[in-house]
Design a protein around this motif. Structure first.
Motif, mmCIF file in Angstrom:
data_model
loop_
_atom_site.group_PDB
_atom_site.id
_atom_site.type_symbol
_atom_site.label_atom_id
_atom_site.label_comp_id
_atom_site.label_asym_id
_atom_site.label_seq_id
_atom_site.Cartn_x
_atom_site.Cartn_y
_atom_site.Cartn_z
ATOM 1 N N UNK A 85 0.832 -1.188 0.000
ATOM 2 C CA UNK A 85 0.000 0.000 0.000
ATOM 3 C C UNK A 85 0.873 1.247 0.000
ATOM 4 N N UNK A 86 0.787 2.021 -1.063
ATOM 5 C CA UNK A 86 1.510 3.286 -1.044
ATOM 6 C C UNK A 86 0.664 4.313 -0.292
ATOM 7 N N UNK A 89 -2.131 5.631 -2.476
ATOM 8 C CA UNK A 89 -3.264 4.719 -2.626
ATOM 9 C C UNK A 89 -4.118 4.714 -1.363
ATOM 10 N N UNK A 116 4.667 8.361 -2.530
ATOM 11 C CA UNK A 116 5.012 7.083 -3.163
ATOM 12 C C UNK A 116 5.670 6.089 -2.224
ATOM 13 N N UNK A 117 5.762 6.444 -0.957
ATOM 14 C CA UNK A 117 6.359 5.507 0.001
ATOM 15 C C UNK A 117 5.357 4.418 0.348
ATOM 16 N N UNK A 118 5.904 3.253 0.753
ATOM 17 C CA UNK A 118 5.040 2.201 1.260
ATOM 18 C C UNK A 118 4.627 2.544 2.687
ATOM 19 N N UNK B 204 2.995 -11.040 -3.925
ATOM 20 C CA UNK B 204 3.280 -9.984 -2.949
ATOM 21 C C UNK B 204 4.615 -9.277 -3.171
ATOM 22 N N UNK B 208 3.405 -3.109 -5.514
ATOM 23 C CA UNK B 208 3.483 -1.912 -4.678
ATOM 24 C C UNK B 208 2.106 -1.433 -4.226
ATOM 25 N N UNK B 209 1.075 -1.863 -4.915
ATOM 26 C CA UNK B 209 -0.289 -1.485 -4.534
ATOM 27 C C UNK B 209 -1.158 -2.739 -4.501
ATOM 28 N N UNK B 210 -2.295 -2.670 -3.839
ATOM 29 C CA UNK B 210 -3.189 -3.832 -3.788
ATOM 30 C C UNK B 210 -3.618 -4.281 -5.180
ATOM 31 N N UNK B 211 -3.821 -3.328 -6.078
ATOM 32 C CA UNK B 211 -4.284 -3.671 -7.425
ATOM 33 C C UNK B 211 -3.213 -4.454 -8.172
#
Lengths: 250, 268
Positions: A85-86, A89, A116-118, B204, B208-211
């Motif tokens: 998750x960034x 987002x 843009x970091x996690x 995983x 970087x994103x869930x999508x």
């Protein structure tokens, strides 16, 4: 909005058959900072969760102003490492938010440029500020903070609360927060509510700190710290306020 | 083309792999690997039920899976830890289902086909069920995507944003029951949970994103099905387990690559 932002009327809550909150009545006015203090298990978090509608009420009701937007910072947000998750987002959940609003909220919360970091790579302070940015994204009328400074050291917590005051000033939103950092939080509040299943006492920070009910729960120790804090960080109180709290009380 | 059993098997495998994997992401994120297993094991009870009533198998399996999923959701937080509860219910369902099936003596039934799947026996009708069911599941998940994500992160955060986390959870439960029901033919009751979890876990490190993770899981799921089938054909091994092994291999590769990368470039 000039009418109350949110009102709890005679609210009682039972969880697993145990009465957690009893006959709570309170009103939050626009742009007011209310702090809820109380020992562990006193129902502080439950009360906040009742305000967002996450807990069923045994009796009483919660009245919200029409079209009320609430920003909420939960007590714990354990992000599972399995969930990528960034920050960007995260801020667009559950509704898509424009880049402009994100940039604005991030800088208001004091964490510009982290988009843009996690989420899992953020430090504790950054994480809390991102949560704050999320809560103020849609310019809420009411900001609810549940021990938002957990895991921050004292200067970090103080800076965080200062940030809250700025947000309140800029957005004009009311703030209700629960905290353990008694002295820091109380100094930044307009009104303090001392909760222990019921409302023990409430009023201006000085009044509550002097109230016997409060002392019975927290002792007299915090008052000195409160005074100390005020002398160091009196950023918005009148000068005559500085002399109110002598140290003789201890 | 559909006359060839290998083509039908490939289509079925890709359908299941691509459908179950995005759903599996939620299984991984919400830490409910056992939940998928319990739901799958309940399907055996469904099969027994269908045989006893001589009714069609698919609706009975969906019903049994749904009943199990709902029961687990309702019982959660009532005295037992979730893994204990699921351990009891999953294995009880499996055992009771097998006992029930054996009691229905006049029914001729290949229990192995339900336990391990029989992808090489997939018919055109099965393909319709798999792709139709898969499309429904993906549609459901896409429709509830944001609500599910925010509820997974934190139920109270969802509430404050005007999303009811219980409703989202209900849709997820329904999607899970559907996937289990249509996947039985392909990988069988015992390995459905694997097709849910392994491709998601393999995706995983790349996401970087869930999508990105959901899309990656779908690709890996589909690819595992194809390569697993191919291996089964060449090596003459059982198809369902070969597919799961292929997915596991991909998991090992992506995880290792990520670990090596992390060593070279320390994350700031």
């Amino acid at each position: 909005m000039t009418s109350p932002v949110i009102t709890a009327r005679d609210l009682s809550i039972r969880l697993d058959g145990r009465e957690v909150l009893r006959n709570i009545s309170m009103t939050v006015e626009p742009a007011e900072i209310v702090t809820i203090v109380g020992p562990n298990g006193s129902g502080k978090s439950t009360f906040l969760r009742a305000l967002i509608g996450a807990v069923p009420l045994a009796s009483g009701r919660v009245e919200r102003a029409a079209g009320l937007r609430i920003g909420y910072v939960p007590q714990k947000l354990a992000l599972d490492a399995a969930l990528p998750m960034t920050v960007r987002r995260f801020l667009s959940l559950p509704r898509r938010i424009s880049d402009d609003l994100v940039t604005e909220a991030m800088s208001r919360a004091g964490v510009p440029g982290l988009e843009n970091r996690q989420m899992t790579d953020l430090s504790g302070g950054q994480f809390q500020r991102v949560l704050l940015a999320r809560a103020i994204l849609e310019r809420p009328h009411l900001l609810l903070l549940d021990e938002a400074t957990q895991g921050l050291d004292q200067p970090g917590a103080a800076a965080f609360y200062q940030r809250i005051e700025e947000v309140r000033r800029d957005l004009g939103c009311a703030v209700v927060m629960v905290s353990h950092d008694l002295h820091v939080v109380m100094a930044a509040s307009d009104r303090v509510l001392c909760l222990n299943g019921h409302i023990c006492c409430e009023g201006a920070p000085e009044v509550v700190a002097d109230a016997p009910e409060y002392r019975a729960l927290f002792g007299t120790g915090t008052k000195g710290t409160l005074a100390l804090y005020r002398h160091q960080h009196s950023h918005r109180h009148d000068a005559d306020c500085e002399h109110d709290h002598g140290h003789g009380a201890n | 083309m559909l006359d060839d059993f290998m083509v039908r098997a490939a289509l079925a495998g890709v359908g299941i792999g691509a459908t179950s994997a995005p759903l599996g992401c939620f299984v991984v994120w919400r830490r409910m690997a056992y939940f998928g297993e319990a739901t799958a094991h309940a399907a055996v009870l469904g099969v027994a039920l269908a045989l006893a009533l001589s009714s069609p198998v698919l609706p009975a399996v969906i019903l049994a899976s749904l009943a199990m999923a709902s029961a687990v959701t309702l019982l959660r937080g009532h005295g037992y830890a979730m893994d204990t509860l699921l351990g009891v219910m999953a294995h009880t369902a499996l055992a009771a289902g097998m006992v029930a099936v054996s009691l229905i003596s006049d029914a001729r039934l290949d229990l192995m086909a339900f336990l391990f799947g029989d992808i090489l026996a997939v018919s055109r009708g099965d393909l319709v069920v798999i792709w139709g069911g898969g499309a429904m599941v993906l549609g459901l998940i896409a429709w509830q995507w944001s609500n599910l994500l925010i509820s997974t992160l934190n139920p109270d955060l969802a509430r404050a944003a005007g999303v009811d986390p219980r409703t989202a959870e209900l849709w997820l439960t329904l999607a899970l029951a559907l996937v289990v029901a249509v996947a039985i033919k392909v990988v069988g009751v015992l390995l459905i949970a694997a097709m849910l979890v392994i491709p998601a876990a393999a995706a995983r490190p790349l996401a970087r994103t869930p999508e990105e993770m959901a899309a990656g899981a779908a690709l890996i799921g589909g690819f595992s099905a194809l390569s697993g089938l191919y291996a089964a054909y060449i090596l003459d091994t059982p198809a369902g387990p070969s597919i799961v092994c292929a997915a596991s291999l991909i998991f090992v590769v992506t995880t290792t690559v990520r670990a090596l990368k992390a060593r070279k470039t320390p994350r700031i």
